[in-house]
Design a protein around this motif. Structure first.
Motif, mmCIF file in Angstrom:
data_model
loop_
_atom_site.group_PDB
_atom_site.id
_atom_site.type_symbol
_atom_site.label_atom_id
_atom_site.label_comp_id
_atom_site.label_asym_id
_atom_site.label_seq_id
_atom_site.Cartn_x
_atom_site.Cartn_y
_atom_site.Cartn_z
ATOM 1 N N TYR A 1 -12.819 -3.385 -11.096
ATOM 2 C CA TYR A 1 -12.149 -2.758 -12.082
ATOM 3 C C TYR A 1 -12.949 -3.175 -13.231
ATOM 4 O O TYR A 1 -14.037 -3.600 -13.056
ATOM 5 C CB TYR A 1 -10.944 -3.618 -12.198
ATOM 6 C CG TYR A 1 -11.033 -5.155 -12.041
ATOM 7 C CD1 TYR A 1 -11.201 -5.968 -13.403
ATOM 8 C CD2 TYR A 1 -11.250 -5.928 -11.218
ATOM 9 C CE1 TYR A 1 -11.244 -7.122 -13.335
ATOM 10 C CE2 TYR A 1 -11.346 -7.183 -11.257
ATOM 11 C CZ TYR A 1 -11.309 -7.948 -12.128
ATOM 12 O OH TYR A 1 -11.673 -9.241 -12.189
ATOM 13 N N CYS B 1 -9.206 1.132 -1.674
ATOM 14 C CA CYS B 1 -8.790 2.463 -1.063
ATOM 15 C C CYS B 1 -9.567 2.375 0.234
ATOM 16 O O CYS B 1 -10.452 1.879 0.267
ATOM 17 C CB CYS B 1 -9.254 3.302 -1.877
ATOM 18 S SG CYS B 1 -10.710 3.968 -1.956
ATOM 19 N N SER C 1 0.796 -1.220 -0.089
ATOM 20 C CA SER C 1 -0.041 -0.155 0.104
ATOM 21 C C SER C 1 0.897 1.418 0.103
ATOM 22 O O SER C 1 2.091 1.255 0.272
ATOM 23 C CB SER C 1 -0.762 0.014 1.150
ATOM 24 O OG SER C 1 -0.142 0.232 2.355
ATOM 25 N N LEU D 1 -7.459 -2.045 -7.565
ATOM 26 C CA LEU D 1 -7.117 -1.402 -6.574
ATOM 27 C C LEU D 1 -8.238 -1.553 -5.475
ATOM 28 O O LEU D 1 -9.216 -1.362 -5.837
ATOM 29 C CB LEU D 1 -6.324 -0.070 -6.792
ATOM 30 C CG LEU D 1 -5.343 0.098 -7.508
ATOM 31 C CD1 LEU D 1 -5.145 1.636 -8.145
ATOM 32 C CD2 LEU D 1 -4.096 -0.611 -6.900
ATOM 33 N N PHE E 1 -4.165 3.534 -0.456
ATOM 34 C CA PHE E 1 -4.278 2.571 -1.710
ATOM 35 C C PHE E 1 -3.685 1.183 -1.571
ATOM 36 O O PHE E 1 -2.500 1.236 -1.035
ATOM 37 C CB PHE E 1 -3.996 3.205 -2.896
ATOM 38 C CG PHE E 1 -4.403 4.464 -3.008
ATOM 39 C CD1 PHE E 1 -5.603 4.634 -3.891
ATOM 40 C CD2 PHE E 1 -4.123 6.064 -2.855
ATOM 41 C CE1 PHE E 1 -6.377 5.868 -4.177
ATOM 42 C CE2 PHE E 1 -4.708 6.960 -2.894
ATOM 43 C CZ PHE E 1 -5.739 7.199 -3.728
ATOM 44 N N SER F 1 -5.040 -4.704 -12.793
ATOM 45 C CA SER F 1 -4.924 -2.815 -12.517
ATOM 46 C C SER F 1 -6.164 -2.671 -11.347
ATOM 47 O O SER F 1 -6.479 -1.606 -10.950
ATOM 48 C CB SER F 1 -5.626 -2.154 -13.624
ATOM 49 O OG SER F 1 -4.551 -2.468 -14.586
ATOM 50 N N LEU G 1 0.751 -3.842 -11.471
ATOM 51 C CA LEU G 1 -0.129 -3.243 -12.319
ATOM 52 C C LEU G 1 -0.104 -3.329 -13.654
ATOM 53 O O LEU G 1 1.012 -2.908 -14.133
ATOM 54 C CB LEU G 1 -0.478 -1.880 -11.911
ATOM 55 C CG LEU G 1 -0.757 -1.289 -10.285
ATOM 56 C CD1 LEU G 1 -0.790 0.167 -10.196
ATOM 57 C CD2 LEU G 1 -2.116 -2.026 -10.192
ATOM 58 N N TYR H 1 -7.286 7.999 -10.771
ATOM 59 C CA TYR H 1 -7.952 8.042 -9.732
ATOM 60 C C TYR H 1 -8.691 9.514 -9.446
ATOM 61 O O TYR H 1 -7.904 10.434 -10.071
ATOM 62 C CB TYR H 1 -7.317 7.514 -8.276
ATOM 63 C CG TYR H 1 -6.218 8.763 -7.840
ATOM 64 C CD1 TYR H 1 -6.612 9.741 -6.989
ATOM 65 C CD2 TYR H 1 -5.015 8.561 -8.227
ATOM 66 C CE1 TYR H 1 -5.770 10.628 -6.461
ATOM 67 C CE2 TYR H 1 -4.044 9.513 -7.868
ATOM 68 C CZ TYR H 1 -4.461 10.567 -7.006
ATOM 69 O OH TYR H 1 -3.500 11.322 -6.719
ATOM 70 N N LYS I 1 -2.789 -2.815 -3.465
ATOM 71 C CA LYS I 1 -2.723 -3.644 -4.708
ATOM 72 C C LYS I 1 -2.317 -4.831 -4.187
ATOM 73 O O LYS I 1 -1.639 -5.066 -3.061
ATOM 74 C CB LYS I 1 -1.997 -3.097 -5.745
ATOM 75 C CG LYS I 1 -0.597 -3.178 -5.761
ATOM 76 C CD LYS I 1 0.188 -2.833 -6.976
ATOM 77 C CE LYS I 1 1.830 -3.495 -6.908
ATOM 78 N NZ LYS I 1 1.871 -4.612 -6.921
ATOM 79 N N CYS J 1 -13.101 -4.287 -3.973
ATOM 80 C CA CYS J 1 -12.181 -3.498 -4.983
ATOM 81 C C CYS J 1 -13.356 -3.768 -6.308
ATOM 82 O O CYS J 1 -13.970 -4.743 -6.377
ATOM 83 C CB CYS J 1 -10.918 -3.733 -5.237
ATOM 84 S SG CYS J 1 -10.500 -5.552 -5.800
#
Length: 250
Positions: free
Chosen positions: A202, A73, A46, A71, A93, A69, A101, A107, A95, A200
């Motif tokens: 995407y 938060c 993070s 993520l 943040f 990709s 990524l 963002y 991952k 999360c």
């Protein structure tokens, strides 16, 4: 019943109200692998930014394309001894430590914030004359609100299958935000530690996919946490039009 001007989405949620300060862009940028530290296996990966004060109820939208990709938060208000929780925020943040990524992630952070007014364009004033909306501000424009059902996506020790939502929007026209992301704990990894996860989302092949991201490891020494979604409820998934917003900003 509220008085004054209001506009609504097709789904029935209020988009604008003269009685409420609108959500506007306060910060935007790109997130790449370089933002994250190099960490060993099974570590939380993070980094954080300090949003500062004066921004009420911040919410983050990601334009993340492809599973690599993804993520998550976490928005943290600041605690000051003697004052309690104050109106100042940091944003963490996250991952996966073992997945680079696939591409830079855009963002967009929105909050209830009153920018300086302009002398042209539509404006909405509140009950006491305060400026609550200005058409020239970088306003949050929600295109669609969708639901990820309670209990989805499933919690599994191996890769959890994503919950898939068809937004029925042009694939590159929106960013995705989650209202009140849920947290979960997961055991059975074989390392005698529980993982703490967070929602999360995407976009892949035009579809919004909701999954989990590790944000912490339970190492209390009291044994692993149970595998459970701690605040399980239907999750609001929002698509916002970000095509005309500045990047970077703030």
């Amino acid at each position: 019943m509220p008085a004054g001007f209001e506009s609504y989405l097709d789904s029935g949620q209020a988009q604008l109200s003269a009685e409420q300060l609108s959500f506007t862009l306060v910060k935007s940028g790109l997130i790449t692998n370089a933002n994250f530290p190099s960490l060993p296996v099974s570590a939380v990966c993070s980094f954080s930014i300090d949003l500062g004060s004066g921004f009420h109820s911040p919410i983050v939208f990601f334009k993340a394309r492809g599973a690599n990709s993804r993520l998550a938060c976490r928005i943290r208000p600041e605690y000051v001894t003697g004052q309690g929780w104050v109106d100042r925020y940091a944003i963490d943040f996250f991952k996966w430590w073992n997945i680079p990524l696939g591409a830079p992630v855009e963002y967009f952070i929105f909050a209830q914030y009153r920018h300086p007014p302009n002398t042209y364009g539509m404006q909405l004033l509140g009950p006491t004359g305060e400026l609550n909306f200005d058409a020239t501000w970088p306003n949050l424009y929600i295109r669609k609100v969708m639901i990820c059902p309670q209990g989805q996506p499933a919690l599994t020790v191996s890769n959890s299958p994503s919950y898939v939502i068809n937004p029925e929007l042009p694939a590159d026209s929106f960013a995705v935000g989650l209202a009140a992301p849920r947290q979960a704990s997961l055991t059975g990894r074989g390392d005698f530690q529980g993982w703490v996860l967070m929602d999360c989302a995407y976009v892949e092949a035009g579809m919004i996919k909701v999954n989990w991201m590790m944000i912490d490891i339970d190492s209390t020494g009291y044994g692993p946490l149970p595998s459970v979604i701690s605040n399980d409820a239907p999750l609001l998934v929002m698509a916002a039009d970000t095509r005309y917003l500045p990047l970077p900003y703030g």
